[in-house]
Design a protein around this motif. Structure first.
Motif, mmCIF file in Angstrom:
data_model
loop_
_atom_site.group_PDB
_atom_site.id
_atom_site.type_symbol
_atom_site.label_atom_id
_atom_site.label_comp_id
_atom_site.label_asym_id
_atom_site.label_seq_id
_atom_site.Cartn_x
_atom_site.Cartn_y
_atom_site.Cartn_z
ATOM 1 N N LEU A 263 3.304 -5.491 -10.704
ATOM 2 C CA LEU A 263 3.930 -4.304 -10.098
ATOM 3 C C LEU A 263 2.872 -3.258 -9.758
ATOM 4 N N SER A 264 2.847 -2.842 -8.497
ATOM 5 C CA SER A 264 1.942 -1.782 -8.042
ATOM 6 C C SER A 264 2.735 -0.800 -7.190
ATOM 7 N N ALA A 265 2.351 0.476 -7.264
ATOM 8 C CA ALA A 265 3.043 1.502 -6.487
ATOM 9 C C ALA A 265 2.085 2.643 -6.190
ATOM 10 N N THR A 266 2.312 3.275 -5.050
ATOM 11 C CA THR A 266 1.480 4.399 -4.623
ATOM 12 C C THR A 266 2.372 5.582 -4.298
ATOM 13 N N LYS A 271 -2.698 5.719 -6.403
ATOM 14 C CA LYS A 271 -2.082 4.501 -6.912
ATOM 15 C C LYS A 271 -1.600 4.783 -8.314
ATOM 16 N N GLU A 298 6.894 6.658 -13.062
ATOM 17 C CA GLU A 298 7.105 5.800 -11.899
ATOM 18 C C GLU A 298 7.719 4.464 -12.314
ATOM 19 N N ILE A 302 11.369 3.015 -10.987
ATOM 20 C CA ILE A 302 11.513 1.694 -10.358
ATOM 21 C C ILE A 302 12.564 0.853 -11.079
ATOM 22 N N TYR A 310 7.433 -0.248 -3.696
ATOM 23 C CA TYR A 310 6.483 -0.892 -4.602
ATOM 24 C C TYR A 310 6.279 -2.335 -4.178
ATOM 25 N N SER A 311 5.213 -2.921 -4.681
ATOM 26 C CA SER A 311 4.980 -4.353 -4.498
ATOM 27 C C SER A 311 5.076 -5.031 -5.849
#
Length: 507
Positions: A263-266, A271, A298, A302, A310-311
């Motif tokens: 999980l990644s988010a900006t 980031k 964050e 999510i 997000y990815s």
């Protein structure tokens, strides 16, 4: 005995409410004096009286044995009293030096002499061993450093008595020890410190004397070396309290109720989450340890369905939530105890009963064909008021009239009574007294023992260590450590929280 400050029969009434009722406390010069008590005990009111924010209804305040009348904080500061609030009063886009001299600026009315301000701050830092970079902007420094700036701001104004309100609430263990060293140095230089905190182990470590309030009255003032946590708890709540949950049954971890993969988010240019992998199974409490601002908020947004940009993959009870609404996620077995109960957990102008069914108000048994079933709502509310010991005049009382602990119990009842498979609990004991904390802990442990899975996000590391079966440590949006219960070590976890040790960190 020489007192730096003394309250003599101080009363503060708000209408019929006696927030402070005949309180007499003497704070000796050159000591650390702790003020303890449950929510609503009158601690904050008393400190606001000492800082000039409130004027006493009756009684007097003495500073250095002289009766004084503090009309506002300016009067208090001129009399040598400073206060560092739990929520810092700093301007984020100004430098440290600019924040410290604000209101007492060097130079002329039109121009700030920055060189002189920086020099004065550097001298102050050296004198009290509170080192900061005067040129750094506040929004670029850690929470612990911001607290140091608040203390320096008070010292710059020449205060002799410093009031610290919940000073360790958002600090890592190493930062707490550093703060205590700073407090001891201040005392060695003749300063006096009043500390308000609900962490009794810290009270016993740092204070010389302790005053305990209950329901607006002074229960007693004791020497720290003559009491322990059990004695203080009895003084505060009138009974023994067991934190961490009374019973922890051996449960078999079965279903995966939360799975987060890569999980990644900006947000904006930053980031905020970077390749997070975590999981929670039924029958366990998994904790997220970390200093505020390292991606926890964050992650919560999510998982609860509030943030979609997000990815990676997030599965709640086996279902990918990317395209699901908040209502869909909750209806498929998510209980959510939010970080801010006023902003996200309650509608304060609704009744207790109405708040008890939020999120369930549109379906049976509480509604049919767009009409509410008030009999079912009343029965449901009355049962939860009894089961969760919610102290309220009636189910028709507005949520805004209840104490923080009882407001939290409304949320706990609503989010746990239907036994959801997965509970997301964020800061569930923030701002609660020791009795309410005990109730929350017992509720979470009971849910765990009933084969529910819980993700606990808390800045209270003692709470994480007491309740959790596993811990993920967050720093700068990454998981820098994963530990099972037999690996818990408060010092090592603290280093990970500060980025000094862990995955991708040298040393």
């Amino acid at each position: 005995m020489s007192y730096a400050i003394e309250t003599v029969n101080v009363c503060k009434y708000f209408g019929a409410l006696k927030a402070n009722d005949d309180i007499s406390i003497g704070v000796e010069k050159g000591t650390v004096h702790a003020i303890c008590g449950e929510n609503g005990a009158g601690k904050s009111t008393l400190m606001n009286v000492l800082y000039g924010l409130y004027q006493p209804t009756a009684g007097v305040i003495k500073i250095n044995e002289e009766v004084v009348h503090l009309k506002n904080p300016k009067d208090a500061i001129e009399r040598g009293i400073g206060m560092v609030h739990q929520h810092f009063m700093l301007i984020q886009n100004l430098t440290i030096a600019e924040n410290i001299v604000l209101g007492q600026e060097t130079g002329t009315k039109l121009f700030l002499d920055r060189k002189k301000a920086i020099k004065e701050v550097e001298e102050l830092c050296e004198k009290y061993n509170l080192h900061v970079d005067p040129k750094a902007r506040v929004d670029e420094i850690t929470v612990g450093m911001q607290q140091r700036v608040e203390i320096l701001k008070a010292l710059y104004r020449g205060v002799d008595l410093l009031i610290l309100d919940e000073p360790t609430a958002v600090l890592a263990p190493q930062e707490i020890e550093e703060l205590f060293d700073n407090i001891r140095l201040l005392v060695s230089k003749g300063k006096t410190v009043i500390i308000i905190t609900h962490k009794l182990n810290e009270v016993l470590e740092i204070s010389n004397r302790i005053s305990v309030l209950r329901l607006g009255k002074l229960i007693g003032t004791v020497n720290t070396n003559e009491v322990d946590e059990s004695k203080l708890t009895q003084m505060m709540v009138g009974r023994d309290v067991v934190l961490g949950g009374r019973a922890r049954s051996k449960t078999m971890k079965k279903d995966e109720v939360l799975l987060v993969e890569n999980l990644s988010a900006t947000k904006g240019p930053h980031k905020v989450l970077d390749g997070i992998n975590i999981d929670v199974k039924s029958g366990e409490i998994v904790g997220i340890a970390g200093i505020d601002g390292n991606g926890q908020s964050e992650l919560i947004e999510i998982i609860s369905g509030l943030f979609k940009h997000y990815s990676g993959e997030v599965l709640v009870n086996g279902e990918n939530i990317k395209k699901k609404s908040v209502r869909d996620i909750r209806s498929h077995g998510l209980g959510y105890i939010p970080e801010d109960r006023h902003r996200d957990g309650l509608v304060l102008d609704y009744t207790v009963a109405e708040n008890m069914i939020l999120g369930q108000h549109y379906h049976a048994p509480f509604a049919k064909n767009y009409f509410l079933n008030f009999n079912e709502i009343s029965t449901f509310a009355d049962k939860n008021i009894k089961d969760f010991d919610i102290r309220t005049m009636s189910r028709e009382s507005l949520a805004s009239t209840l104490s923080g602990g009882n407001q939290q119990k409304i949320i706990l009842a609503r989010e746990t009574c239907n036994k959801p498979k997965f509970i997301l609990a964020s800061q569930p004991t923030r701002g609660l007294d020791v009795g309410a904390i005990e109730f929350v802990h017992n509720t979470l442990v009971e849910a765990r023992n009933n084969e529910q899975g819980i993700l606990l996000i808390s800045f209270e590391l003692d709470e994480i260590l007491a309740l959790c079966d596993r811990i993920y440590v967050f720093h700068m949006g990454k998981v820098v450590g994963t530990l099972t219960k037999d690996e818990f070590d408060i010092e090592e976890i603290g280093k990970m929280m500060l980025g000094l040790k862990g995955v991708g960190v040298n040393g």
